[in-house]
Each structure stands twice: as structure tokens, then as C-alpha cells.
Design a protein around this motif. Structure first.
Motif, PDB file in Angstrom:
ATOM      1  N   LEU A  13      -5.369   7.124  -0.644  1.00 37.16           N
ATOM      2  CA  LEU A  13      -4.385   6.060  -0.531  1.00 37.16           C
ATOM      3  C   LEU A  13      -2.988   6.598  -0.260  1.00 37.16           C
ATOM      4  O   LEU A  13      -2.251   6.054   0.582  1.00 37.16           O
ATOM      5  N   ASN A  14      -2.599   7.666  -0.964  1.00 38.86           N
ATOM      6  CA  ASN A  14      -1.259   8.217  -0.754  1.00 38.86           C
ATOM      7  C   ASN A  14      -1.099   8.744   0.668  1.00 38.86           C
ATOM      8  O   ASN A  14      -0.022   8.655   1.266  1.00 38.86           O
ATOM      9  N   ALA A  15      -2.166   9.307   1.208  1.00 35.42           N
ATOM     10  CA  ALA A  15      -2.110   9.803   2.576  1.00 35.42           C
ATOM     11  C   ALA A  15      -1.979   8.651   3.560  1.00 35.42           C
ATOM     12  O   ALA A  15      -1.229   8.729   4.540  1.00 35.42           O
ATOM     13  N   LEU A  16      -2.709   7.569   3.317  1.00 38.72           N
ATOM     14  CA  LEU A  16      -2.585   6.384   4.173  1.00 38.72           C
ATOM     15  C   LEU A  16      -1.157   5.822   4.110  1.00 38.72           C
ATOM     16  O   LEU A  16      -0.577   5.433   5.117  1.00 38.72           O
ATOM     17  N   ARG A  17      -0.610   5.792   2.903  1.00 38.45           N
ATOM     18  CA  ARG A  17       0.752   5.274   2.732  1.00 38.45           C
ATOM     19  C   ARG A  17       1.767   6.153   3.477  1.00 38.45           C
ATOM     20  O   ARG A  17       2.693   5.652   4.120  1.00 38.45           O
ATOM     21  N   ALA A  18       1.607   7.469   3.383  1.00 35.84           N
ATOM     22  CA  ALA A  18       2.515   8.382   4.070  1.00 35.84           C
ATOM     23  C   ALA A  18       2.409   8.223   5.582  1.00 35.84           C
ATOM     24  O   ALA A  18       3.424   8.204   6.288  1.00 35.84           O
ATOM     25  N   PHE A  19       1.184   8.117   6.089  1.00 35.51           N
ATOM     26  CA  PHE A  19       1.011   7.926   7.533  1.00 35.51           C
ATOM     27  C   PHE A  19       1.643   6.616   7.991  1.00 35.51           C
ATOM     28  O   PHE A  19       2.368   6.577   8.992  1.00 35.51           O
ATOM     29  N   ARG A  24       5.566   3.832  11.107  1.00 34.56           N
ATOM     30  CA  ARG A  24       6.432   2.654  11.237  1.00 34.56           C
ATOM     31  C   ARG A  24       7.889   3.043  11.440  1.00 34.56           C
ATOM     32  O   ARG A  24       8.618   2.399  12.209  1.00 34.56           O
ATOM     33  N   LEU A  25       8.334   4.096  10.739  1.00 33.06           N
ATOM     34  CA  LEU A  25       9.742   4.491  10.780  1.00 33.06           C
ATOM     35  C   LEU A  25      10.042   5.538  11.844  1.00 33.06           C
ATOM     36  O   LEU A  25      11.202   5.836  12.102  1.00 33.06           O
ATOM     37  N   GLY A  26       9.004   6.109  12.444  1.00 37.82           N
ATOM     38  CA  GLY A  26       9.215   7.024  13.553  1.00 37.82           C
ATOM     39  C   GLY A  26       9.466   8.466  13.179  1.00 37.82           C
ATOM     40  O   GLY A  26       9.967   9.224  13.999  1.00 37.82           O
ATOM     41  N   GLY A  27       9.115   8.871  11.963  1.00 39.18           N
ATOM     42  CA  GLY A  27       9.327  10.270  11.601  1.00 39.18           C
ATOM     43  C   GLY A  27       9.014  10.535  10.152  1.00 39.18           C
ATOM     44  O   GLY A  27       8.990   9.621   9.313  1.00 39.18           O
ATOM     45  N   PHE A  28       8.793  11.809   9.828  1.00 35.73           N
ATOM     46  CA  PHE A  28       8.427  12.182   8.471  1.00 35.73           C
ATOM     47  C   PHE A  28       9.633  12.126   7.527  1.00 35.73           C
ATOM     48  O   PHE A  28       9.483  11.805   6.347  1.00 35.73           O
ATOM     49  N   ARG A  73      -3.163   2.202  17.268  1.00 36.18           N
ATOM     50  CA  ARG A  73      -4.079   1.063  17.118  1.00 36.18           C
ATOM     51  C   ARG A  73      -4.212   0.634  15.653  1.00 36.18           C
ATOM     52  O   ARG A  73      -4.323  -0.561  15.363  1.00 36.18           O
ATOM     53  N   VAL A  74      -4.233   1.606  14.740  1.00 33.48           N
ATOM     54  CA  VAL A  74      -4.479   1.255  13.335  1.00 33.48           C
ATOM     55  C   VAL A  74      -3.203   0.896  12.585  1.00 33.48           C
ATOM     56  O   VAL A  74      -3.272   0.303  11.499  1.00 33.48           O
ATOM     57  N   LEU A  75      -2.031   1.239  13.131  1.00 30.30           N
ATOM     58  CA  LEU A  75      -0.781   1.008  12.403  1.00 30.30           C
ATOM     59  C   LEU A  75      -0.564  -0.453  12.021  1.00 30.30           C
ATOM     60  O   LEU A  75      -0.211  -0.732  10.866  1.00 30.30           O
ATOM     61  N   PRO A  76      -0.740  -1.434  12.919  1.00 31.28           N
ATOM     62  CA  PRO A  76      -0.470  -2.828  12.503  1.00 31.28           C
ATOM     63  C   PRO A  76      -1.316  -3.270  11.315  1.00 31.28           C
ATOM     64  O   PRO A  76      -0.817  -3.965  10.418  1.00 31.28           O
ATOM     65  N   ASP A  77      -2.593  -2.883  11.285  1.00 33.83           N
ATOM     66  CA  ASP A  77      -3.446  -3.281  10.163  1.00 33.83           C
ATOM     67  C   ASP A  77      -2.990  -2.626   8.868  1.00 33.83           C
ATOM     68  O   ASP A  77      -2.985  -3.266   7.804  1.00 33.83           O
ATOM     69  N   PHE A  82      -0.358  -2.813   3.514  1.00 37.17           N
ATOM     70  CA  PHE A  82       0.591  -2.333   2.509  1.00 37.17           C
ATOM     71  C   PHE A  82       1.636  -3.397   2.177  1.00 37.17           C
ATOM     72  O   PHE A  82       2.115  -3.460   1.039  1.00 37.17           O
ATOM     73  N   ASP A  83       2.015  -4.229   3.146  1.00 37.10           N
ATOM     74  CA  ASP A  83       2.909  -5.351   2.840  1.00 37.10           C
ATOM     75  C   ASP A  83       2.252  -6.299   1.850  1.00 37.10           C
ATOM     76  O   ASP A  83       2.885  -6.769   0.891  1.00 37.10           O
ATOM     77  N   ALA A  84       0.958  -6.601   2.075  1.00 39.64           N
ATOM     78  CA  ALA A  84       0.238  -7.499   1.170  1.00 39.64           C
ATOM     79  C   ALA A  84       0.088  -6.886  -0.211  1.00 39.64           C
ATOM     80  O   ALA A  84       0.238  -7.568  -1.237  1.00 39.64           O
ATOM     81  N   LEU A  85      -0.183  -5.573  -0.269  1.00 38.91           N
ATOM     82  CA  LEU A  85      -0.309  -4.896  -1.553  1.00 38.91           C
ATOM     83  C   LEU A  85       1.015  -4.912  -2.315  1.00 38.91           C
ATOM     84  O   LEU A  85       1.053  -5.159  -3.530  1.00 38.91           O
ATOM     85  N   ALA A  86       2.108  -4.667  -1.583  1.00 41.57           N
ATOM     86  CA  ALA A  86       3.427  -4.695  -2.218  1.00 41.57           C
ATOM     87  C   ALA A  86       3.752  -6.089  -2.738  1.00 41.57           C
ATOM     88  O   ALA A  86       4.304  -6.246  -3.834  1.00 41.57           O
ATOM     89  N   HIS A  87       3.424  -7.114  -1.949  1.00 44.19           N
ATOM     90  CA  HIS A  87       3.688  -8.488  -2.376  1.00 44.19           C
ATOM     91  C   HIS A  87       2.914  -8.817  -3.653  1.00 44.19           C
ATOM     92  O   HIS A  87       3.448  -9.449  -4.572  1.00 44.19           O
TER      93      HIS A  87
END
Length: 288
Positions: A13-19, A24-28, A73-77, A82-87
Motif C-alpha cells: 500500500l505504501n508503495a502504491l501511495r508513493a507512486f 500525480r505531482l510530477g516528481g519524487f 493508464r493506472v494513475l486515474p484509478d 486514494f481520494d475515496a480512502l482519504a474521504h
């Protein structure tokens, strides 16, 4: 005998969150700032995810990183997930602590504008606990657990105070200033986050003055130095109003410049479905 099929291991999960943040932000580095970790940690998480998948998600280059077609391709999903999880997390916190209100704001605003207003808010609603986090930029409210944001902005949110620029100093220092040109002979204090303040104000004066003086990492420190007679500071009206009213600072020159931004209050979502944040917002909007 029935045999259960082997379960595929979950992706970290942490790796998915970091990716997701880096993509989304364009950089590490930007992802690290949002997640509150180091860029090296983000890099390690992304490499871990790529290793588990057996596929690259970023193309590394001398100018930074770019998403591979798979990553794009996978970024929007992932962002939606993560938006839904945060909400959901925000809703849990809100319903668990319905009388707590968390405000994000600039350090200078927290110290010089918000803090003097807290006693009145506590007196009006003693059952509400208000917590404040000072940060240098507005957070991503879809992810962060803040009820209200209080930042200078050109368009977002409810205007609490216009932002006017003008020099301020202690009365003793003001006695040395007869003309704008006299600023060349005294320390001109600068806040690191608002380095352009002096140039903006002087541009309207038509005077070739190069302000010189120390730079402070916190506006409140620069303000205290001005109160102590250590120099002239470019005042932001909402942040120096109390010191002017009490006579600790004065305005040596009449000229003032209105900035396009203003001190604004906003929330990216309905105020937690409770009355607490709405009441605090109402109290901050009320004139003093």
C-alpha cells in the motif's frame, strides 16, 4: 477434497501511495513533501512496486521522471481510490471527534492573525477544540485531515482581509525617515517567503532605492525585530494591524499597495457534516 486456489499477494500500500503521489505531482520530491517523507523513501517505494509488478512505471531521465504508458493508464484509478480512502478516513475522524476543528494556515497567519482571535472563539464555543497546523503552502484537502484552510489566495475561498503592503517600523526608527530615499540608510527587513515585497512597493514610488538588510525565515521574527527598532519591515496589513493599533509600530510613509491576493478561508468539502467547523468559520468571518 476441495483445494483453495492460492491468493495473490496484495501490492504494498505504501508503495502504491508513493507512486500515485509522484505520478500525480510530477516528481519524487513533490510527492515526498506531500507525504511527509524523504525523496529517497519515495524512490525506494516506487522501485519496490516496479519490482513486484515486473514492469516499469516511470522512465528516468536527466530532467526528471515521466510516466510509462502503464503508469499513465493506472494513475486515474489509483487517484480516485486514494481520494475515496482519504474521504472515508476524514469521515471516521469527524464522527469520532465531532467537536474538534483542525485549521491549516501559514506560520505568520497562525501567530499574528489567528492566535489573537482564539480567545473569542473559545469563549463563544467552549465545547469546540481548535487545533492549528502551520505550513508554507495550502494542503491537498482531499487527502489531508483539515477542516479549514486559511491562506493568502487570489480567488479561492471567503475573503477575511485584503492584503495591503506598506512599510512599518518602531516610532524611534520612523523619526529617521523623512523621504523614501532614507530607506537606503537603514536596515530593511525581509521575510524569506515574501522576498518580492520591497520591490513591489518601491515600484510604485519611482525611487531608485535598493533595500538592504537581514532576511528572516519567519515573518513573526522580522516583525519582532521591527518592534525592537532593528529596521523597517514591509507590513502586510492583516498581520501588523494589532501592533499598529497598540502603537508599537507606525507607518513612516503613506503610500500603500493592494495585492491581488487576500487572506481567504475555505474548505474543500462540506464542513464535516457537523456544526463545529461551520461555527468556527462563522467566528473567523465575523468582523472584530
Amino acid at each position: 477434497m476441495a483445494v483453495s486456489p492460492p491468493r495473490l499477494p496484495d501490492l504494498p500500500l505504501n508503495a502504491l501511495r508513493a507512486f500515485e503521489a509522484a505520478a500525480r505531482l510530477g516528481g519524487f520530491a513533490a510527492a515526498a513533501a506531500e507525504l511527509g517523507v524523504t525523496p529517497g523513501a519515495v524512490t525506494a517505494h516506487v522501485k519496490q512496486l516496479e519490482a513486484v509488478l515486473g514492469a516499469a512505471l516511470f522512465v528516468r531521465g536527466p530532467r526528471g521522471v515521466e510516466l510509462t504508458p502503464l503508469g499513465a493508464r493506472v494513475l486515474p484509478d489509483l487517484t480516485a481510490a486514494f481520494d475515496a480512502l482519504a474521504h472515508a478516513g476524514q469521515r471516521l475522524r469527524a464522527e469520532a471527534r465531532p467537536r474538534q476543528v483542525h485549521i491549516a494556515t501559514l506560520p505568520a497567519i497562525a501567530q499574528l492573525w489567528l492566535s489573537p482571535r482564539l480567545p473569542a472563539l473559545r469563549a463563544a464555543w467552549p465545547e469546540i477544540a481548535i487545533s492549528i497546523t502551520a505550513m508554507e503552502a495550502p494542503p491537498n484537502l482531499k487527502r489531508a485531515g483539515f477542516d479549514l484552510c486559511l491562506f493568502p489566495s487570489a480567488e479561492q475561498g471567503f475573503v477575511l482581509a485584503e492584503d495591503w503592503l506598506f512599510p512599518v517600523c518602531a516610532p524611534g526608527m520612523a523619526a529617521r525617515l523623512r523621504r523614501v530615499e532614507d530607506l537606503a540608510e537603514v536596515p530593511c527587513l525581509t521575510d524569506a517567503s515574501w522576498r518580492e515585497d520591497w520591490a513591489l512597493w518601491l515600484a510604485g514610488q519611482g525611487v531608485a532605492v535598493v533595500p538592504r538588510g537581514p532576511v528572516f525565515s519567519l515573518y513573526a521574527l522580522a516583525l519582532e525585530e521591527a518592534v525592537n527598532g532593528g529596521g523597517v519591515l514591509m507590513g502586510h496589513s492583516a498581520l501588523v494591524e494589532r501592533h499598529l493599533a497598540e502603537g508599537r509600530l507606525v507607518r513612516p510613509f503613506a503610500h500603500e499597495l493592494r495585492l491581488p491576493r487576500a487572506l481567504r478561508l475555505w474548505s474543500a468539502r462540506p464542513l464535516r457534516g457537523t456544526e463545529a467547523a461551520a461555527r468556527v468559520a462563522e467566528g473567523l468571518r465575523a468582523p472584530r
